[in-house]
Design a protein around this motif. Structure first.
Motif, PDB file in Angstrom:
ATOM      1  N   LYS A  77       2.800   1.087  11.204  1.00  0.00           N
ATOM      2  CA  LYS A  77       4.110   0.929  11.849  1.00  0.00           C
ATOM      3  C   LYS A  77       5.232   1.332  10.905  1.00  0.00           C
ATOM      4  CE  LYS A  77       2.640  -2.592  15.104  1.00  0.00           C
ATOM      5  NZ  LYS A  77       2.641  -4.007  15.458  1.00  0.00           N
ATOM      6  N   MET A  78       5.105   0.979   9.634  1.00  0.00           N
ATOM      7  CA  MET A  78       6.114   1.345   8.643  1.00  0.00           C
ATOM      8  C   MET A  78       6.157   2.869   8.458  1.00  0.00           C
ATOM      9  SD  MET A  78       6.357   0.233   4.635  1.00  0.00           S
ATOM     10  CE  MET A  78       4.939   1.224   4.191  1.00  0.00           C
ATOM     11  N   PHE A  79       4.983   3.516   8.356  1.00  0.00           N
ATOM     12  CA  PHE A  79       4.937   4.971   8.194  1.00  0.00           C
ATOM     13  C   PHE A  79       5.537   5.684   9.400  1.00  0.00           C
ATOM     14  CE2 PHE A  79       0.722   4.545   5.615  1.00  0.00           C
ATOM     15  CZ  PHE A  79       1.424   4.154   4.488  1.00  0.00           C
ATOM     16  N   PHE A  80       5.424   5.067  10.584  1.00  0.00           N
ATOM     17  CA  PHE A  80       5.899   5.704  11.813  1.00  0.00           C
ATOM     18  C   PHE A  80       7.382   5.461  12.065  1.00  0.00           C
ATOM     19  CE2 PHE A  80       5.985   6.522  16.461  1.00  0.00           C
ATOM     20  CZ  PHE A  80       5.468   7.803  16.427  1.00  0.00           C
ATOM     21  N   GLU A  81       7.991   4.582  11.327  1.00  0.00           N
ATOM     22  CA  GLU A  81       9.431   4.354  11.452  1.00  0.00           C
ATOM     23  C   GLU A  81      10.165   5.576  10.901  1.00  0.00           C
ATOM     24  OE1 GLU A  81      12.696   2.181  12.637  1.00  0.00           O
ATOM     25  OE2 GLU A  81      10.637   1.441  12.762  1.00  0.00           O
ATOM     26  N   GLU A  82      11.109   6.088  11.671  1.00  0.00           N
ATOM     27  CA  GLU A  82      11.849   7.277  11.243  1.00  0.00           C
ATOM     28  C   GLU A  82      12.632   6.978   9.966  1.00  0.00           C
ATOM     29  OE1 GLU A  82      14.976  10.563  13.054  1.00  0.00           O
ATOM     30  OE2 GLU A  82      14.507   8.771  14.213  1.00  0.00           O
ATOM     31  N   HIS A  83      12.447   7.834   8.948  1.00  0.00           N
ATOM     32  CA  HIS A  83      13.057   7.584   7.649  1.00  0.00           C
ATOM     33  C   HIS A  83      13.229   8.892   6.874  1.00  0.00           C
ATOM     34  CE1 HIS A  83       8.703   7.601   6.872  1.00  0.00           C
ATOM     35  NE2 HIS A  83       9.010   8.016   5.653  1.00  0.00           N
ATOM     36  N   LEU A  84      13.863   8.773   5.728  1.00  0.00           N
ATOM     37  CA  LEU A  84      13.960   9.892   4.785  1.00  0.00           C
ATOM     38  C   LEU A  84      13.709   9.358   3.389  1.00  0.00           C
ATOM     39  CD1 LEU A  84      16.853   9.632   3.101  1.00  0.00           C
ATOM     40  CD2 LEU A  84      17.784  10.618   5.168  1.00  0.00           C
ATOM     41  N   HIS A  85      13.510  10.290   2.455  1.00  0.00           N
ATOM     42  CA  HIS A  85      13.350   9.957   1.042  1.00  0.00           C
ATOM     43  C   HIS A  85      14.364  10.754   0.242  1.00  0.00           C
ATOM     44  CE1 HIS A  85       9.542   7.933   1.859  1.00  0.00           C
ATOM     45  NE2 HIS A  85       9.191   8.976   2.580  1.00  0.00           N
ATOM     46  N   LEU A  86      14.648  10.281  -0.966  1.00  0.00           N
ATOM     47  CA  LEU A  86      15.576  10.976  -1.848  1.00  0.00           C
ATOM     48  C   LEU A  86      14.886  12.102  -2.621  1.00  0.00           C
ATOM     49  CD1 LEU A  86      17.626   7.948  -3.233  1.00  0.00           C
ATOM     50  CD2 LEU A  86      18.007   9.316  -1.165  1.00  0.00           C
ATOM     51  N   ASP A  87      13.555  12.154  -2.542  1.00  0.00           N
ATOM     52  CA  ASP A  87      12.765  13.199  -3.180  1.00  0.00           C
ATOM     53  C   ASP A  87      11.885  13.866  -2.119  1.00  0.00           C
ATOM     54  OD1 ASP A  87      13.482  12.602  -5.978  1.00  0.00           O
ATOM     55  OD2 ASP A  87      12.398  10.732  -5.611  1.00  0.00           O
ATOM     56  N   ASP A  88      11.378  15.054  -2.453  1.00  0.00           N
ATOM     57  CA  ASP A  88      10.437  15.708  -1.553  1.00  0.00           C
ATOM     58  C   ASP A  88       9.229  14.802  -1.334  1.00  0.00           C
ATOM     59  OD1 ASP A  88      12.086  17.932  -1.632  1.00  0.00           O
ATOM     60  OD2 ASP A  88      10.717  19.147  -2.841  1.00  0.00           O
ATOM     61  N   GLU A  89       8.639  14.901  -0.140  1.00  0.00           N
ATOM     62  CA  GLU A  89       7.388  14.197   0.144  1.00  0.00           C
ATOM     63  C   GLU A  89       6.288  15.244   0.188  1.00  0.00           C
ATOM     64  OE1 GLU A  89       5.335  11.338   3.503  1.00  0.00           O
ATOM     65  OE2 GLU A  89       7.427  11.053   2.979  1.00  0.00           O
ATOM     66  N   VAL A  90       5.310  15.091  -0.710  1.00  0.00           N
ATOM     67  CA  VAL A  90       4.231  16.069  -0.836  1.00  0.00           C
ATOM     68  C   VAL A  90       2.917  15.361  -0.541  1.00  0.00           C
ATOM     69  CG1 VAL A  90       3.136  17.795  -2.322  1.00  0.00           C
ATOM     70  CG2 VAL A  90       5.560  17.215  -2.647  1.00  0.00           C
ATOM     71  N   ARG A  91       2.202  15.856   0.464  1.00  0.00           N
ATOM     72  CA  ARG A  91       0.926  15.268   0.845  1.00  0.00           C
ATOM     73  C   ARG A  91      -0.125  16.363   1.018  1.00  0.00           C
ATOM     74  NH1 ARG A  91       3.653  11.923  -0.708  1.00  0.00           N
ATOM     75  NH2 ARG A  91       4.195   9.905   0.201  1.00  0.00           N
ATOM     76  N   TYR A  92      -1.324  16.063   0.540  1.00  0.00           N
ATOM     77  CA  TYR A  92      -2.465  16.978   0.590  1.00  0.00           C
ATOM     78  C   TYR A  92      -3.606  16.220   1.255  1.00  0.00           C
ATOM     79  CZ  TYR A  92      -6.169  19.994  -1.439  1.00  0.00           C
ATOM     80  OH  TYR A  92      -7.247  20.825  -1.637  1.00  0.00           O
ATOM     81  N   ILE A  93      -4.019  16.672   2.429  1.00  0.00           N
ATOM     82  CA  ILE A  93      -5.056  15.980   3.197  1.00  0.00           C
ATOM     83  C   ILE A  93      -6.433  16.360   2.647  1.00  0.00           C
ATOM     84  CG2 ILE A  93      -6.045  15.569   5.488  1.00  0.00           C
ATOM     85  CD1 ILE A  93      -3.126  14.559   5.154  1.00  0.00           C
ATOM     86  N   LEU A  94      -7.135  15.355   2.133  1.00  0.00           N
ATOM     87  CA  LEU A  94      -8.457  15.574   1.548  1.00  0.00           C
ATOM     88  C   LEU A  94      -9.578  15.352   2.558  1.00  0.00           C
ATOM     89  CD1 LEU A  94      -7.867  13.755  -1.856  1.00  0.00           C
ATOM     90  CD2 LEU A  94      -7.593  16.199  -1.328  1.00  0.00           C
ATOM     91  N   GLU A  95      -9.337  14.471   3.502  1.00  0.00           N
ATOM     92  CA  GLU A  95     -10.303  14.183   4.577  1.00  0.00           C
ATOM     93  C   GLU A  95      -9.529  13.721   5.791  1.00  0.00           C
ATOM     94  OE1 GLU A  95     -13.037  11.154   3.276  1.00  0.00           O
ATOM     95  OE2 GLU A  95     -13.703  12.316   1.551  1.00  0.00           O
TER      96      GLU A  95
END
Length: 173
Positions: A77-95
């Protein structure tokens, strides 16, 4: 490299973990997306070069599944709340698979489908949210410049300088 699958959500605001079938395609080219070989992420020279070139000095791995993530439902629920960050968000899906929903220039939602091997960089100041697909599982590498900052600023957060910088960058495209 194939373009990322990105689709407009068309006003659907509820918590969705399913692919969108009848929506228009959307451009996902404002986000840096790469396809890497997740099977060799520990020794991948291409990933190492990316980390060096972009100064991603911190990395960790998160497994998002009800059996591995404490407070799983609360976190989703927290991840799905609309938001922004002050830094880039970098994600790499491993599985597994997941979605990032991002706002376009007209403030419409775009859903970006992520699967094993996809690396995405969301620019600082962009409104976004994250959710799993119907498999309810993903394992992702999180990359940061320096020490990680876990602070998310829920919308509205338009007064932040980084948000204004991001919005100004959209006017040039």
């Amino acid at each position: 490299m194939q373009p990322k699958q990105a689709r407009y959500l068309g006003g659907i605001e509820e918590f969705r973990r399913f692919p969108l079938e009848a929506q228009c395609n959307a451009a996902a080219d404002e986000f840096l997306t790469l396809q890497l070989n997740a099977d060799i992420h520990e020794t991948d020279p291409e990933l190492q070069k990316i980390r060096e070139d972009r100064n991603y000095s911190y990395m960790d791995i998160i497994t998002i599944h009800k059996d591995t993530l404490p407070n799983y439902e609360e976190k989703l629920k927290m991840f799905f709340e609309e938001h922004l960050h002050l830094d880039d968000e970098v994600r790499y899906i491993l599985e597994g698979r997941a979605y990032f929903d991002v706002r376009d220039k007209e403030d419409k939602w775009i859903r970006i489908s992520m699967r094993k091997g996809d690396l995405i960089t969301l620019p600082a100041g962009i409104y976004h949210r994250f959710t799993l697909d119907e498999t309810n599982y993903t394992k992702a590498m999180r990359l940061f410049v320096g020490e990680p900052v876990w602070k998310a600023y829920n919308r509205p957060a338009d007064d932040f300088e980084i948000r204004q910088t991001y919005v100004s960058s959209l006017k040039c495209t």
